[in-house]
Design a protein around this motif. Structure first.
Motif, PDB file in Angstrom:
ATOM      1  N   TRP A 154      75.203  -6.057 124.753  1.00 20.62           N
ATOM      2  CA  TRP A 154      74.175  -5.586 123.820  1.00 20.62           C
ATOM      3  C   TRP A 154      74.514  -4.283 123.100  1.00 20.62           C
ATOM      4  O   TRP A 154      73.910  -3.960 122.100  1.00 20.62           O
ATOM      5  N   ARG A 155      75.498  -3.524 123.586  1.00 19.23           N
ATOM      6  CA  ARG A 155      75.821  -2.233 122.958  1.00 19.23           C
ATOM      7  C   ARG A 155      77.234  -2.268 122.390  1.00 19.23           C
ATOM      8  O   ARG A 155      78.217  -2.277 123.135  1.00 19.23           O
ATOM      9  N   GLU A 156      77.320  -2.249 121.074  1.00 22.71           N
ATOM     10  CA  GLU A 156      78.607  -2.341 120.399  1.00 22.71           C
ATOM     11  C   GLU A 156      79.571  -1.229 120.806  1.00 22.71           C
ATOM     12  O   GLU A 156      80.751  -1.490 121.075  1.00 22.71           O
ATOM     13  N   SER A 157      79.083   0.004 120.883  1.00 24.50           N
ATOM     14  CA  SER A 157      79.972   1.124 121.222  1.00 24.50           C
ATOM     15  C   SER A 157      80.585   0.932 122.606  1.00 24.50           C
ATOM     16  O   SER A 157      81.762   1.232 122.819  1.00 24.50           O
ATOM     17  N   HIS A 158      79.803   0.425 123.544  1.00 21.68           N
ATOM     18  CA  HIS A 158      80.336   0.200 124.890  1.00 21.68           C
ATOM     19  C   HIS A 158      81.347  -0.952 124.893  1.00 21.68           C
ATOM     20  O   HIS A 158      82.411  -0.841 125.510  1.00 21.68           O
ATOM     21  N   ALA A 159      81.025  -2.031 124.200  1.00 21.58           N
ATOM     22  CA  ALA A 159      81.946  -3.181 124.140  1.00 21.58           C
ATOM     23  C   ALA A 159      83.296  -2.748 123.567  1.00 21.58           C
ATOM     24  O   ALA A 159      84.352  -3.072 124.126  1.00 21.58           O
ATOM     25  N   LYS A 160      83.258  -1.989 122.489  1.00 20.92           N
ATOM     26  CA  LYS A 160      84.508  -1.536 121.863  1.00 20.92           C
ATOM     27  C   LYS A 160      85.250  -0.534 122.739  1.00 20.92           C
ATOM     28  O   LYS A 160      86.479  -0.534 122.773  1.00 20.92           O
ATOM     29  N   ALA A 161      84.515   0.283 123.470  1.00 19.07           N
ATOM     30  CA  ALA A 161      85.149   1.272 124.351  1.00 19.07           C
ATOM     31  C   ALA A 161      85.943   0.612 125.478  1.00 19.07           C
ATOM     32  O   ALA A 161      86.897   1.203 125.984  1.00 19.07           O
ATOM     33  N   GLY A 185      87.548  -2.229 125.029  1.00 22.90           N
ATOM     34  CA  GLY A 185      88.596  -3.037 124.420  1.00 22.90           C
ATOM     35  C   GLY A 185      88.156  -4.362 123.818  1.00 22.90           C
ATOM     36  O   GLY A 185      89.006  -5.145 123.386  1.00 22.90           O
ATOM     37  N   LEU A 186      86.864  -4.613 123.772  1.00 22.94           N
ATOM     38  CA  LEU A 186      86.374  -5.843 123.144  1.00 22.94           C
ATOM     39  C   LEU A 186      86.203  -5.618 121.643  1.00 22.94           C
ATOM     40  O   LEU A 186      85.976  -4.491 121.211  1.00 22.94           O
ATOM     41  N   PRO A 187      86.283  -6.693 120.846  1.00 22.21           N
ATOM     42  CA  PRO A 187      86.134  -6.516 119.393  1.00 22.21           C
ATOM     43  C   PRO A 187      84.706  -6.183 118.972  1.00 22.21           C
ATOM     44  O   PRO A 187      84.492  -5.601 117.910  1.00 22.21           O
ATOM     45  N   ASP A 188      83.735  -6.536 119.802  1.00 19.32           N
ATOM     46  CA  ASP A 188      82.317  -6.311 119.503  1.00 19.32           C
ATOM     47  C   ASP A 188      81.545  -6.771 120.740  1.00 19.32           C
ATOM     48  O   ASP A 188      82.142  -7.151 121.751  1.00 19.32           O
ATOM     49  N   VAL A 189      80.235  -6.802 120.635  1.00 18.30           N
ATOM     50  CA  VAL A 189      79.388  -7.331 121.697  1.00 18.30           C
ATOM     51  C   VAL A 189      79.777  -8.792 121.943  1.00 18.30           C
ATOM     52  O   VAL A 189      80.086  -9.528 121.003  1.00 18.30           O
ATOM     53  N   ILE A 190      79.771  -9.212 123.211  1.00 18.90           N
ATOM     54  CA  ILE A 190      80.079 -10.608 123.529  1.00 18.90           C
ATOM     55  C   ILE A 190      78.900 -11.240 124.279  1.00 18.90           C
ATOM     56  O   ILE A 190      78.167 -10.562 124.985  1.00 18.90           O
ATOM     57  N   ALA A 191      78.774 -12.537 124.087  1.00 16.46           N
ATOM     58  CA  ALA A 191      77.739 -13.284 124.806  1.00 16.46           C
ATOM     59  C   ALA A 191      78.099 -13.360 126.283  1.00 16.46           C
ATOM     60  O   ALA A 191      79.284 -13.362 126.650  1.00 16.46           O
ATOM     61  N   HIS A 192      77.094 -13.435 127.125  1.00 21.12           N
ATOM     62  CA  HIS A 192      77.310 -13.671 128.553  1.00 21.12           C
ATOM     63  C   HIS A 192      78.031 -15.012 128.708  1.00 21.12           C
ATOM     64  O   HIS A 192      77.674 -15.995 128.049  1.00 21.12           O
ATOM     65  N   GLY A 193      79.012 -15.081 129.582  1.00 23.67           N
ATOM     66  CA  GLY A 193      79.677 -16.357 129.844  1.00 23.67           C
ATOM     67  C   GLY A 193      78.691 -17.417 130.299  1.00 23.67           C
ATOM     68  O   GLY A 193      78.753 -18.578 129.872  1.00 23.67           O
TER      69      GLY A 193
END
Length: 141
Positions: free
Chosen positions: A43-50, A52-60
């Motif tokens: 849910w938080r873009e800054s955390h996802a990118k921090a 190494g993810l490209p953006d927020v991701i859906a739960h598996g």
């Protein structure tokens, strides 16, 4: 819900038409509340990118649940799935603007005793396969 699919009306190799599911950040927040998984990568873009993810991701498990929804909608019975398993191959990236799409299709692989069939699923998001070895054993009418 659609009419129940009859065991006698399906054959191995039969394609199940693809469906596209829209995924947005609101879906992820609602899923977090239902599942108790509040990991900020969902849910938080800054955390996802921090991390190494490209953006927020859906739960598996959210992605997997959409595959289960696809099968139960096809079978016409929410209790039809007897066994279901997947492997997660890529995340579903959910940008804030526009969200993402998840396209799921299937194929009847095998007919078993007791009105059961094995359904193999294919799930893609933005052209990328996101689930592998996705199979469900389904009891049909």
């Amino acid at each position: 819900m659609a009419a129940q699919v009859k065991y006698d009306d399906v054959e191995p190799g039969q394609e199940i038409p693809a469906r596209t599911f829209a995924v947005d950040r609101a879906n992820l927040v609602m899923y977090a509340g239902a599942s108790g998984d509040f990991n900020p990568i969902h849910w938080r873009e800054s955390h996802a990118k921090a991390v190494g993810l490209p953006d927020v991701i859906a739960h598996g498990m959210y992605t997997m649940a959409q595959g289960g929804r696809f099968v139960t909608d096809w079978a016409g019975d929410p209790g039809a799935v007897l066994d279901y398993g997947v492997r997660f191959s890529s995340p579903v990236v959910v940008p804030d603007e526009g969200g993402a799409t998840l396209e799921i299709s299937g194929k009847v692989e095998e007919k078993l005793d007791g009105n059961r069939v094995v359904v193999a699923l294919t799930a893609r998001s933005e052209g990328q396969k996101v689930l592998t070895r996705a199979k469900a054993v389904v009891r049909l009418a």
